[in-house]
Design an enzyme around this catalytic site. Structure first.
Site, short mmCIF file in Angstrom:
data_model
loop_
_atom_site.label_atom_id
_atom_site.label_comp_id
_atom_site.label_asym_id
_atom_site.label_seq_id
_atom_site.Cartn_x
_atom_site.Cartn_y
_atom_site.Cartn_z
N ASP A 1 0.84 -1.19 0.00
CA ASP A 1 0.00 0.00 0.00
C ASP A 1 0.88 1.24 0.00
OD1 ASP A 1 -2.39 1.78 0.83
OD2 ASP A 1 -3.26 -0.23 0.74
N HIS B 1 -3.73 5.99 3.35
CA HIS B 1 -4.43 4.79 2.93
C HIS B 1 -3.94 3.52 3.60
CE1 HIS B 1 -5.95 1.75 0.01
NE2 HIS B 1 -6.94 2.59 -0.11
N ASN C 1 -13.87 0.26 -7.30
CA ASN C 1 -15.12 0.96 -6.99
C ASN C 1 -15.68 1.68 -8.19
OD1 ASN C 1 -14.40 0.29 -4.27
ND2 ASN C 1 -13.09 2.11 -4.24
N SER D 1 -11.21 -1.20 -0.85
CA SER D 1 -9.94 -1.14 -0.13
C SER D 1 -10.12 -1.55 1.32
CB SER D 1 -9.36 0.28 -0.16
OG SER D 1 -8.60 0.48 -1.32
#
Length: 457
Positions: free
Chosen positions: A70, A108, A222, A287
């Protein structure tokens, strides 16, 4: 330029625009103050609704390392104290141990890590409870799906220009290989792209993970972020791809996408996660759904350390609650995650990974073109030394002599058939010349029909 080359270049361009799959301003990332976490803990509805609290009666993830590929993880977050045990910077942009947020969305990785393996914390002035793990976790902050698991933070710089100049074509395979070499039994990739294709540079790394028996979990992407269909790496065979659910438990309109590679669906709306500096945020997206499933994979691997990756994945998808059309479908995959059943039910052994095999895919689609990259150096990273032996990554097989022979037979057969057709056409034309009434073209359809003229040939 061949059509195949043009397709690959388009795919590579799309991958260079890879974005973080879950968080976007459009998805409504909402910062929350560092609050009394009994209120924050109450917001973690997925722990009860997905059967995770019941699964803790069997396992809490002890002894399992989970790599979070990430934007970097803030290991100093109060809820991650002691959880992050190693790391690596695949971006080259300045986070040597993967524990510094990078890239366009620096929060994130911490959001993902706290959902995955948060341990909560004691309120200021309170004495810590004895013993490790969630039994000693304070009432404040977040508790993750696998609160006794360890996190390996592998930082990447994606979604904007990397100052170090490394693209995703280099970062992703380096990140995967480092995670495998450093003992990860589960890898979480909450990243997505705008194309189902992936560069050939990724093949060997994902094959390596498959050969080393590592479970890879990836976010489906998404719709609100522009991903109507699942994009790579969630399209890679063998990867457990996670779709998103809304608060009603149905496929999320905004915080999910669809595709045939989806394996299971998990909560993706009204999520909570930790932020660098000790704060929290409400967020949405696959996520967040991916680490919920990756955490369950860690619970299983902790309970049954000898269970293969394909059996872990099979256990998760075969115990999922069917939703949507009967059977596997492109919105829910095999169904909605049921962590309790995944840890407690009796599940027949699978002959193969129900989500496919990258090895088989390479054999079919990259014949004779697979190269094995050099291993990622790990000698400078003292926090997590290699724990697995060197890989053996076979090159894809070249076409066999039998394949060549079959091809030659097909060509010869085609030539003979062509000669026969031409001969028959000449015969019919000569016959028509002798017998003008024997054949005529239908004016409306243009089809040829035989007409009995009553004459002799």
């Amino acid at each position: 330029m061949t059509r195949a080359t043009a397709r690959f270049r388009r795919a590579a361009s799309a991958l260079l625009a890879m974005t973080l799959a879950g968080v976007s301003l459009a998805a409504g990332l909402t910062l929350a103050p560092a609050a009394m976490a009994d209120a924050e803990r109450d917001k973690q509805y997925w722990l009860g609704e997905a059967g995770i609290t019941k699964a803790w009666e069997v396992s809490k993830g002890a002894g399992v390392k989970i790599a979070v590929i990430d934007s970097g993880v803030d290991a100093q977050h109060p809820d991650l104290k002691g959880a992050v045990t190693g790391g690596f910077d695949a971006s080259g942009a300045g986070s040597p141990n993967g524990q510094k947020s990078l890239g366009v969305k620096p929060e994130h990785g911490t959001l993902v890590a706290t959902i995955l393996a948060g341990r909560g914390h004691q309120p200021a002035g309170a004495s810590a409870s004895p013993g490790p793990g969630p039994a000693a976790a304070g009432p404040d902050g977040m508790i993750g799906v696998a609160p006794e698991a360890e996190i390996l933070s592998v930082s990447t710089w994606l979604g904007s220009a990397n100052p170090a100049g490394k693209s995703d074509q280099d970062q992703i395979p380096e990140a995967v290989r480092w995670a495998v070499d450093n003992g990860a039994k589960v890898i979480n990739i909450s990243l997505g792209s705008a194309t189902p294709q992936w560069p050939q540079s990724w093949d060997a790394a994902f094959l390596y993970a498959e050969q080393k028996d590592v479970v890879i979990v990836a976010a489906a992407g998404n719709r609100i972020g522009g991903n109507l269909q699942v994009g790579a790496p969630a399209t890679i065979p063998g990867v457990l791809t996670v779709a998103g659910l809304d608060r009603k438990g149905t496929a999320s309109v905004d915080s999910s996408s669809q595709g045939i590679s989806i394996g299971v669906a998990a909560p993706a709306e009204n999520l909570l996660g930790g932020l660098p500096g000790g704060g929290y945020a409400e967020w949405a997206g696959t996520s967040g759904a991916a680490p919920i499933v990756a955490g369950v994979a860690a619970l299983i691997r902790s309970k049954w350390p000898e269970m293969s990756a394909k059996q872990v994945i099979n256990r998760i998808v075969s115990t999922a609650k069917d939703a949507g059309p009967a059977g596997k479908d492109p919105l829910y995959g095999f169904g909605v995650l049921n962590a309790e059943a995944a840890l407690k039910d009796s599940v027949p052994e699978a002959a193969a990974n129900p989500l496919g095999s990258i090895s088989d895919w390479i054999r079919v689609h990259r014949r004779g073109n697979l190269g094995a990259p050099a291993p990622v150096p790990t000698d400078e990273v003292a926090s997590a030394v290699p724990t697995l032996p060197e890989p053996t990554v076979p090159a894809a097989e070249a076409p066999s002599q039998r394949d060549s022979a079959v091809g030659a037979v097909v060509v010869i057969g085609s030539v003979i058939l062509f000669v026969v057709i031409i001969g028959a056409a000449v015969f019919q034309l000569r016959r028509a010349a002798r017998n003008p009434g024997a054949a005529r073209e239908e004016p409306d359809t243009g089809a040829f029909q035989t007409v009995d003229s009553g004459g002799k040939t």
